[in-house]
Scaffold this motif. Structure first.
Motif, short mmCIF file in Angstrom:
data_model
loop_
_atom_site.label_atom_id
_atom_site.label_comp_id
_atom_site.label_asym_id
_atom_site.label_seq_id
_atom_site.Cartn_x
_atom_site.Cartn_y
_atom_site.Cartn_z
N SER A 15 0.83 -1.20 0.00
CA SER A 15 0.00 0.00 0.00
C SER A 15 0.87 1.26 0.00
O SER A 15 1.84 1.34 0.76
N ASP A 16 0.52 2.18 -0.85
CA ASP A 16 1.11 3.53 -0.86
C ASP A 16 2.63 3.51 -0.86
O ASP A 16 3.27 4.14 -0.03
N GLN A 17 3.20 2.77 -1.78
CA GLN A 17 4.66 2.67 -1.89
C GLN A 17 5.17 3.74 -2.85
O GLN A 17 4.77 3.79 -4.01
N ALA A 18 6.06 4.58 -2.36
CA ALA A 18 6.62 5.64 -3.19
C ALA A 18 7.40 5.02 -4.35
O ALA A 18 8.11 4.02 -4.18
N ALA A 21 4.36 0.40 -6.47
CA ALA A 21 4.35 -0.85 -5.73
C ALA A 21 5.07 -1.95 -6.52
O ALA A 21 4.81 -2.12 -7.71
N ARG A 95 1.99 2.02 -10.27
CA ARG A 95 0.91 2.42 -9.35
C ARG A 95 1.36 2.20 -7.91
O ARG A 95 2.16 1.33 -7.62
N SER A 96 0.83 2.98 -6.99
CA SER A 96 1.38 3.03 -5.63
C SER A 96 0.99 1.85 -4.77
O SER A 96 1.63 1.58 -3.75
N SER A 97 -0.07 1.13 -5.14
CA SER A 97 -0.55 0.02 -4.32
C SER A 97 -0.79 -1.22 -5.17
O SER A 97 -1.05 -1.12 -6.38
N TYR A 98 -0.69 -2.38 -4.54
CA TYR A 98 -0.95 -3.65 -5.22
C TYR A 98 -1.72 -4.55 -4.26
O TYR A 98 -1.33 -4.74 -3.11
N GLN A 99 -2.83 -5.09 -4.74
CA GLN A 99 -3.65 -6.00 -3.95
C GLN A 99 -3.76 -7.33 -4.67
O GLN A 99 -4.24 -7.37 -5.82
#
Length: 210
Positions: A15-18, A21, A95-99
């Motif tokens: 989540s929210d990785q500068a 992700a 993209r900043s997040s990965y699920q």
């Protein structure tokens, strides 16, 4: 020649990785990668193992961490250095997040609904992504078109593999196939460049790990 297309193993959530992700594999994903390595060891020697006797002469991998960690056991087993091709990155790169997929099941997110319906998420430049994927596979084919029964193992992503397969099959949705983690698809390429999809999403080599 034969292309052996493998989706990466199960990754962790980020989540929210500068900078975008780029998740590592989960413990389950590492087990799946190890199973792929064991399969490749049998296939790669050309002695009638899991790859049908076609010797694996090259491993090509996306620049994303989850794909590289999936390919690592196979590379060690075969004594090969994986060739990194950044253009095999998934459409969510940057993209900043990965699920992970198993955490998105039942989600009401509109982009997840598009994916499950077989279409790219709304943020994807479809033409640009398709062109990138075709260019990456074109390079691989050009290097090995005269390789006879030799094989190239390509470890990348579900969107990348789907785009390549559906483009050559003429299907109306780019994300037509649900692909399991470390699922294997086989594509035959003749010396003339004719491409034939032989199988999609084989999972016998990771039985019990999905």
């Amino acid at each position: 020649m034969q292309l052996l297309l493998v989706r990466h193993g199960e990754p962790l959530a980020v989540s929210d990785q500068a900078g975008g992700a780029d998740p590592a594999l989960s413990p389950q994903g590492h087990e799946q990668a190890a199973a792929l390595g064991a399969w490749a060891a049998g296939a790669g020697g050309g002695g009638g193992g899991g790859g049908g006797g076609e010797k694996i002469v090259e491993i090509v991998v996306s620049g994303m961490r989850r794909a590289q960690e999936t390919a690592a056991p196979a590379a060690r087993a075969l004594g090969l250095d994986a060739v990194v091709d950044p253009e095999l990155a998934e459409f969510d790169a940057g993209r900043s997040s990965y699920q992970p997929v198993h955490e998105r099941l039942g989600s009401d997110d509109p982009d997840w609904k598009r994916i499950t319906d077989g279409y790219y998420p709304s943020f994807v430049d479809a033409d640009g992504f398709t062109s990138r994927v075709r260019t990456a596979f074109g390079r691989i084919v050009e290097r090995h078109r005269d390789a006879g029964r030799e094989s190239v193992l390509v470890v990348c992503h579900a969107g990348v593999i789907n785009t390549f397969l559906t483009g050559h099959l003429g299907l109306d949705r780019p994300l037509y196939f649900p692909l399991d983690h470390v699922g294997l698809s086989r594509v035959l390429v003749s010396r003339s460049g004719r491409i034939r999809v032989r199988s999609v999403n084989e999972t016998g080599h990771v039985e019990g790990l999905l």
